[in-house]
Design a protein around this motif. Structure first.
Motif, short mmCIF file in Angstrom:
data_model
loop_
_atom_site.label_atom_id
_atom_site.label_comp_id
_atom_site.label_asym_id
_atom_site.label_seq_id
_atom_site.Cartn_x
_atom_site.Cartn_y
_atom_site.Cartn_z
N ASN A 84 -26.87 52.63 39.14
CA ASN A 84 -27.54 52.02 37.56
C ASN A 84 -28.72 52.05 38.74
OD1 ASN A 84 -24.93 51.22 37.06
ND2 ASN A 84 -24.67 49.82 38.62
N LYS A 85 -29.58 52.20 39.14
CA LYS A 85 -31.13 52.54 39.35
C LYS A 85 -31.42 53.89 38.88
CE LYS A 85 -31.24 48.98 42.96
NZ LYS A 85 -31.13 49.01 44.43
N SER A 86 -31.10 55.51 39.16
CA SER A 86 -31.53 56.11 39.17
C SER A 86 -30.71 56.91 37.98
CB SER A 86 -31.51 56.66 40.69
OG SER A 86 -29.79 57.21 41.19
N LEU A 87 -30.21 56.09 37.47
CA LEU A 87 -29.55 56.69 35.85
C LEU A 87 -28.86 58.47 36.00
CD1 LEU A 87 -31.61 55.11 33.40
CD2 LEU A 87 -30.05 53.99 34.41
N PRO A 88 -28.19 58.57 36.71
CA PRO A 88 -27.34 59.68 36.70
C PRO A 88 -26.39 59.60 35.34
CG PRO A 88 -26.22 58.91 38.32
CD PRO A 88 -27.67 57.39 37.73
N LYS A 89 -26.62 60.62 33.77
CA LYS A 89 -25.43 60.63 33.43
C LYS A 89 -23.66 60.61 33.43
CE LYS A 89 -28.27 64.23 30.49
NZ LYS A 89 -28.28 65.46 29.83
N ILE A 90 -23.95 61.12 34.52
CA ILE A 90 -22.46 61.23 34.79
C ILE A 90 -21.50 60.48 36.18
CG2 ILE A 90 -19.72 61.97 34.51
CD1 ILE A 90 -21.29 63.80 32.20
N LYS A 91 -21.26 60.27 36.02
CA LYS A 91 -20.61 59.01 37.87
C LYS A 91 -19.40 59.17 37.99
CE LYS A 91 -23.56 55.88 36.46
NZ LYS A 91 -24.38 54.94 36.54
N ILE A 92 -18.66 59.87 38.38
CA ILE A 92 -17.45 59.97 38.65
C ILE A 92 -15.97 59.65 39.98
CG2 ILE A 92 -14.67 61.10 38.55
CD1 ILE A 92 -16.83 62.97 36.04
N VAL A 93 -15.91 58.53 40.16
CA VAL A 93 -14.64 58.06 41.80
C VAL A 93 -13.92 58.92 41.48
CG1 VAL A 93 -13.67 56.28 42.84
CG2 VAL A 93 -15.79 55.77 40.82
N TYR A 94 -13.73 59.70 42.60
CA TYR A 94 -13.00 60.99 43.34
C TYR A 94 -12.58 60.35 44.53
CZ TYR A 94 -11.36 65.24 44.22
OH TYR A 94 -10.03 66.38 44.10
N THR A 95 -10.83 59.86 44.33
CA THR A 95 -10.42 59.18 45.58
C THR A 95 -9.30 59.46 46.02
OG1 THR A 95 -10.15 56.83 46.92
CG2 THR A 95 -9.97 56.80 44.35
N ALA A 96 -9.03 59.55 47.57
CA ALA A 96 -7.79 59.11 47.98
C ALA A 96 -7.16 57.83 48.22
CB ALA A 96 -7.71 60.35 49.48
N TYR A 97 -7.69 57.14 47.61
CA TYR A 97 -7.19 56.02 48.31
C TYR A 97 -7.42 54.82 46.88
CZ TYR A 97 -7.20 57.26 53.08
OH TYR A 97 -7.10 57.71 54.15
N PRO A 98 -6.23 55.47 45.25
CA PRO A 98 -7.13 54.13 44.31
C PRO A 98 -6.10 52.75 44.63
CG PRO A 98 -5.00 56.38 44.62
CD PRO A 98 -5.63 56.05 45.25
N THR A 99 -6.85 52.69 43.90
CA THR A 99 -6.42 50.60 44.08
C THR A 99 -6.98 50.56 42.78
OG1 THR A 99 -8.44 49.76 44.46
CG2 THR A 99 -6.47 50.26 46.16
N PHE A 100 -6.27 49.95 41.41
CA PHE A 100 -6.18 48.88 40.46
C PHE A 100 -7.87 48.31 40.88
CE2 PHE A 100 -6.33 45.28 37.70
CZ PHE A 100 -6.11 46.11 36.07
N ASP A 101 -7.33 47.39 41.48
CA ASP A 101 -8.74 46.53 42.15
C ASP A 101 -9.89 46.76 41.53
OD1 ASP A 101 -7.88 44.24 41.67
OD2 ASP A 101 -7.25 43.74 43.39
N ASN A 102 -10.23 48.40 42.64
CA ASN A 102 -10.63 49.15 42.87
C ASN A 102 -11.58 50.09 41.89
OD1 ASN A 102 -11.44 48.69 45.72
ND2 ASN A 102 -10.75 50.20 46.29
N CYS A 103 -10.09 50.46 40.76
CA CYS A 103 -10.08 50.81 39.73
C CYS A 103 -11.73 49.80 38.12
CB CYS A 103 -9.01 51.78 38.60
SG CYS A 103 -10.08 52.20 37.12
N VAL A 104 -11.21 48.91 38.67
CA VAL A 104 -11.90 48.02 37.65
C VAL A 104 -13.04 48.02 37.84
CG1 VAL A 104 -11.50 45.71 36.83
CG2 VAL A 104 -9.06 47.16 36.37
N PHE A 105 -12.95 47.91 39.38
CA PHE A 105 -15.03 47.67 39.79
C PHE A 105 -15.44 48.50 39.05
CE2 PHE A 105 -18.23 47.55 42.29
CZ PHE A 105 -19.00 46.68 42.52
N ALA A 106 -15.29 49.80 39.12
CA ALA A 106 -15.45 51.25 39.47
C ALA A 106 -16.00 50.84 37.84
CB ALA A 106 -14.79 52.60 39.86
N MET A 107 -14.81 50.74 37.02
CA MET A 107 -15.61 51.78 35.68
C MET A 107 -16.47 50.09 35.23
SD MET A 107 -13.57 53.86 35.16
CE MET A 107 -13.95 54.22 33.12
N LYS A 108 -16.33 49.04 35.12
CA LYS A 108 -17.12 48.13 35.44
C LYS A 108 -18.98 47.87 35.64
CE LYS A 108 -14.09 44.34 34.14
NZ LYS A 108 -13.58 42.85 34.49
N SER A 109 -18.66 48.99 37.10
CA SER A 109 -19.86 49.43 37.34
C SER A 109 -20.66 50.48 37.17
CB SER A 109 -19.83 49.41 39.35
OG SER A 109 -19.28 48.12 39.83
#
Length: 205
Positions: A84-109
């Motif tokens: 959020n400080k360095s401002l790349p255009k695109i940030k994608i989380v790629y994980t083998a441990y997906p959870t609803f809470d982590n997904c919500v946090f990632a998208m809100k972040s």
């Protein structure tokens, strides 16, 4: 000129603690037919943080494994804050441990997408997601075209080795080893314009 030089150049950082994943993603991105993905990788929070600080705003895409560092159980969350400080255009989380809470946090972040590694053909899904996100970003009006860069690449690399280059209307107008000096010089000549800045001249800042 090679076919690869004529592709659109985009910088990508892959953050994952599994070498097999880093190598596979690097291979997939580097053979893409549309983009010339310049790929860097990191296997820990410390290395990723160091690269992001060193490279400032130069990455177009950052792919983040959510649990990538045994020493940093919330490494994915911390890296998103850094991004959020360095401002790349695109940030994608790629994980083998997906959870609803982590997904919500990632998208809100600020993550643009959240992809499960366990899905069939997940690497292809990831590549397509990155390319779809890149389509959403219009080209800077001052950015030189890929064709122009391909035509002038040898001249640029010889003339501007180790320097930042400022472009106005797709043409180089000034260069300097320090960004502050470069911006001041451009402001004198083009007070109402915000230049497109490139480094080396293969890497966008």
């Amino acid at each position: 000129m090679t076919k690869k030089q004529k592709k659109m150049i985009r910088r990508i950082l892959i953050i994952d603690d599994e070498k097999i994943v880093r190598d596979e993603l690097k291979r997939i991105f580097e053979v893409d037919e549309l983009y010339n993905f310049v790929v860097e990788t990191a296997d820990s929070y410390k290395e990723a943080e160091s690269i992001l600080i060193k490279c400032e705003k130069r990455f177009d895409v950052v792919i983040i494994d959510w649990r990538f560092d045994p020493d940093e159980s919330d490494g994915g969350k911390k890296i998103l804050k850094e991004l959020n400080k360095s401002l790349p255009k695109i940030k994608i989380v790629y994980t083998a441990y997906p959870t609803f809470d982590n997904c919500v946090f990632a998208m809100k972040s600020g993550a643009n997408n959240y992809i499960d590694k366990n899905r069939p053909k997940s690497t292809k899904i990831l590549l397509n997601a990155v390319k779809e996100e890149l389509k959403k970003f219009t080209q800077d009006e001052h950015e030189p075209t890929s064709a122009w860069i391909a035509e002038h690449i040898e001249e640029l690399q010889e003339k501007y080795t180790g320097e930042l280059i400022a472009f106005i209307n797709g043409k180089p107008v000034a260069s300097s080893s320090k960004k502050k000096d470069l911006l001041e010089e451009v402001k004198k000549k083009y007070p109402n314009e915000k230049p497109f800045i490139m480094f080396k001249p293969m890497e966008v800042i």
